[in-house]
Design an enzyme around this catalytic site. Structure first.
Site, short mmCIF file in Angstrom:
data_model
loop_
_atom_site.label_atom_id
_atom_site.label_comp_id
_atom_site.label_asym_id
_atom_site.label_seq_id
_atom_site.Cartn_x
_atom_site.Cartn_y
_atom_site.Cartn_z
N LYS A 42 -4.15 2.23 -4.60
CA LYS A 42 -3.25 3.14 -5.53
C LYS A 42 -2.50 2.29 -6.18
CE LYS A 42 -3.17 6.18 -1.55
NZ LYS A 42 -2.04 6.70 -0.60
N GLY A 43 -2.17 1.02 -6.03
CA GLY A 43 -1.28 0.20 -6.72
C GLY A 43 -1.59 -0.05 -8.35
N ASP A 99 -3.40 -4.62 -9.39
CA ASP A 99 -1.93 -4.65 -9.65
C ASP A 99 -1.36 -5.87 -9.34
OD1 ASP A 99 -2.32 -4.52 -6.77
OD2 ASP A 99 -0.68 -3.04 -6.48
N ASP A 102 -2.10 -11.84 -4.72
CA ASP A 102 -1.18 -12.33 -3.84
C ASP A 102 -1.82 -13.45 -3.12
OD1 ASP A 102 0.50 -13.09 -1.70
OD2 ASP A 102 1.43 -11.06 -1.58
N LYS A 130 0.85 -13.87 -8.27
CA LYS A 130 1.74 -14.66 -7.21
C LYS A 130 1.15 -15.80 -6.83
CE LYS A 130 4.13 -11.94 -4.39
NZ LYS A 130 4.62 -11.19 -3.29
N PHE A 151 8.91 -10.00 -2.79
CA PHE A 151 8.46 -8.65 -2.62
C PHE A 151 8.46 -7.47 -3.65
CE2 PHE A 151 6.98 -4.39 -0.67
CZ PHE A 151 5.84 -4.73 -0.49
N ARG A 164 6.29 3.75 -5.87
CA ARG A 164 5.25 3.62 -7.00
C ARG A 164 5.64 4.14 -8.21
NH1 ARG A 164 0.69 2.08 -4.56
NH2 ARG A 164 0.17 2.79 -2.53
#
Length: 179
Positions: A42-43, A99, A102, A130, A151, A164
């Site tokens: 969903k990000g 999105d 990481d 990141k 975060f 969100r």
């Protein structure tokens, strides 16, 4: 700013401007083609919507729900495909819109999967990168912003399905998630 935010790192205006710049670059790359643009839900949804609005090449849209996080803040190291593509990628140019990269686990595995399925090419467009947490050999082809090991929430990014809808990207206070 939301009370659970430590600080805003990218404003709504910065996000819109950089998303437009990246979309214009990608649009030129795919001139004369019809890529399949895959949003990782969903990000990526807000970034994805803003990104595709600036593409002038004809595109097809599809989505995947893929996660390696669950409700935590650190990757579990296990890829979980909850919703697969509706379209066949064989012979297609695929643009993955994500999105954040990481550890790189999710995108490294997704790119390999799509290439195994016969995609002609796989391009990765990410909102956030990141790099210092990277554990897998994967780099975005296009990246809006690099961030440190914090975060972050907002503009589609969440913590346990919250935050969100924030129009900016902010660092979540450690006291909220116990970090």
């Amino acid at each position: 700013m939301h009370a659970d935010c430590e600080k805003i790192i990218f404003t709504e205006e910065q996000l819109k401007a950089r998303t437009t710049e990246i979309a214009v670059e990608v649009d030129k790359l795919y001139a004369g083609k019809r890529p399949l643009v895959v949003g990782i839900l969903k990000g990526s949804i807000i970034f994805y919507a803003d990104f595709i609005r600036h593409l002038t090449v004809p595109v097809e849209l599809d989505f995947m729900v893929v996660s390696s996080y669950g409700s935590g803040t650190v990757s579990s190291g296990k890829l979980n495909i909850k919703k697969d593509l509706d379209r066949d990628v064989k012979g297609r140019d695929v643009i993955i819109v994500e999105d954040i990269i990481d550890s790189g686990f999710t995108l490294a595995n997704l790119k390999s999967l799509l290439l195994e399925r016969g995609a002609a090419s796989v391009l990765i467009v990410t909102l956030l990168n990141k790099e210092e947490r990277r554990e897998y050999d994967i780099k975005p082809d296009y990246n809006c912003f690099d961030i440190g090991d914090e975060f972050v929430i907002g503009y589609g990014l969440d913590y346990d399905e919250q935050y969100r809808s924030l129009p900016y990207i902010a660092v979540l206070k450690k006291s909220v998630y116990g970090g």
